[in-house]
Design an enzyme around this catalytic site. Structure first.
Site, mmCIF file in Angstrom:
data_model
loop_
_atom_site.group_PDB
_atom_site.id
_atom_site.type_symbol
_atom_site.label_atom_id
_atom_site.label_comp_id
_atom_site.label_asym_id
_atom_site.label_seq_id
_atom_site.Cartn_x
_atom_site.Cartn_y
_atom_site.Cartn_z
ATOM 1 N N HIS A 39 2.235 67.921 -15.656
ATOM 2 C CA HIS A 39 1.955 68.656 -14.419
ATOM 3 C C HIS A 39 2.200 67.736 -13.226
ATOM 4 C CE1 HIS A 39 -1.747 66.381 -15.092
ATOM 5 N NE2 HIS A 39 -1.850 66.371 -13.773
ATOM 6 N N HIS A 122 5.582 63.382 -7.912
ATOM 7 C CA HIS A 122 6.051 62.730 -9.139
ATOM 8 C C HIS A 122 5.432 63.427 -10.346
ATOM 9 C CE1 HIS A 122 2.125 60.858 -8.565
ATOM 10 N NE2 HIS A 122 2.141 60.579 -9.857
#
Length: 176
Positions: A39, A122
């Site tokens: 995630h 990221h």
């Protein structure tokens, strides 16, 4: 309960990321993220009392955005490849993901939540427990790799349940 707000990645991205997860799993001192746990964290909330849950959900339901595309390219490490603590895949975006993260933060700031650092898009793929030069080799190998593109259509309030085998993430609510 330990909470965070995140964007889950599509199954197509999970598949393309599996080779690097497999390589990281084989490195001593590194814990690769389980594919189902991949995630992008928009905001980590930490330990939150259940009495605050309804207000968090209410604030998050006020966040508005249009679906947008992001792509996953390159591999790096925080703080740097020479002394890695976190291995990540870069997220390329046109600012929409950053705006979404900022909007989530602005809504929850009113409830007393704070960021420990500015949002940097990221996808965490591994955590380094013990320094190992193999990590820098993997980062170099995948540094310009493309892992695909996906559309962000929702974000989630998630609970992190810590277990000896690693965290279990549970969706508490999905916001579209």
């Amino acid at each position: 309960m330990r909470l965070f707000v995140a964007v889950d990645v599509d199954d197509s991205i999970r598949e393309k990321v599996k080779p690097i997860l497999k390589e990281l799993s084989g490195v001593s001192g590194v814990k690769a993220v389980e594919p189902e746990n991949l995630h992008i964290t928009l905001l980590f909330l930490g330990e939150v009392g259940e009495e605050k849950l309804a207000r968090i959900e209410e604030r998050l339901s006020e966040v508005t955005f249009q679906p947008f595309k992001i792509s996953f390219e390159g591999v790096g490490a925080f703080p740097n490849p020479g002394s890695p603590r976190v291995v990540w895949i870069g997220v390329k975006e046109e600012g929409e993901l950053t705006r979404l993260a900022n909007s989530v933060y602005e809504k929850l700031k009113k409830l007393g939540f704070r960021r420990d650092k500015d949002f940097k898009a990221h996808l965490t793929v591994g955590r380094v427990k013990r320094k190992n030069p193999e990590v820098a080799d993997i980062v170099r190998k995948y540094s310009s790799e493309s892992f695909g593109e996906m559309e962000v259509r929702d974000f989630r309030l998630k609970q992190s349940i810590l277990t000896p085998k690693g965290p279990i993430y549970k969706d508490l609510r999905v916001f579209e």
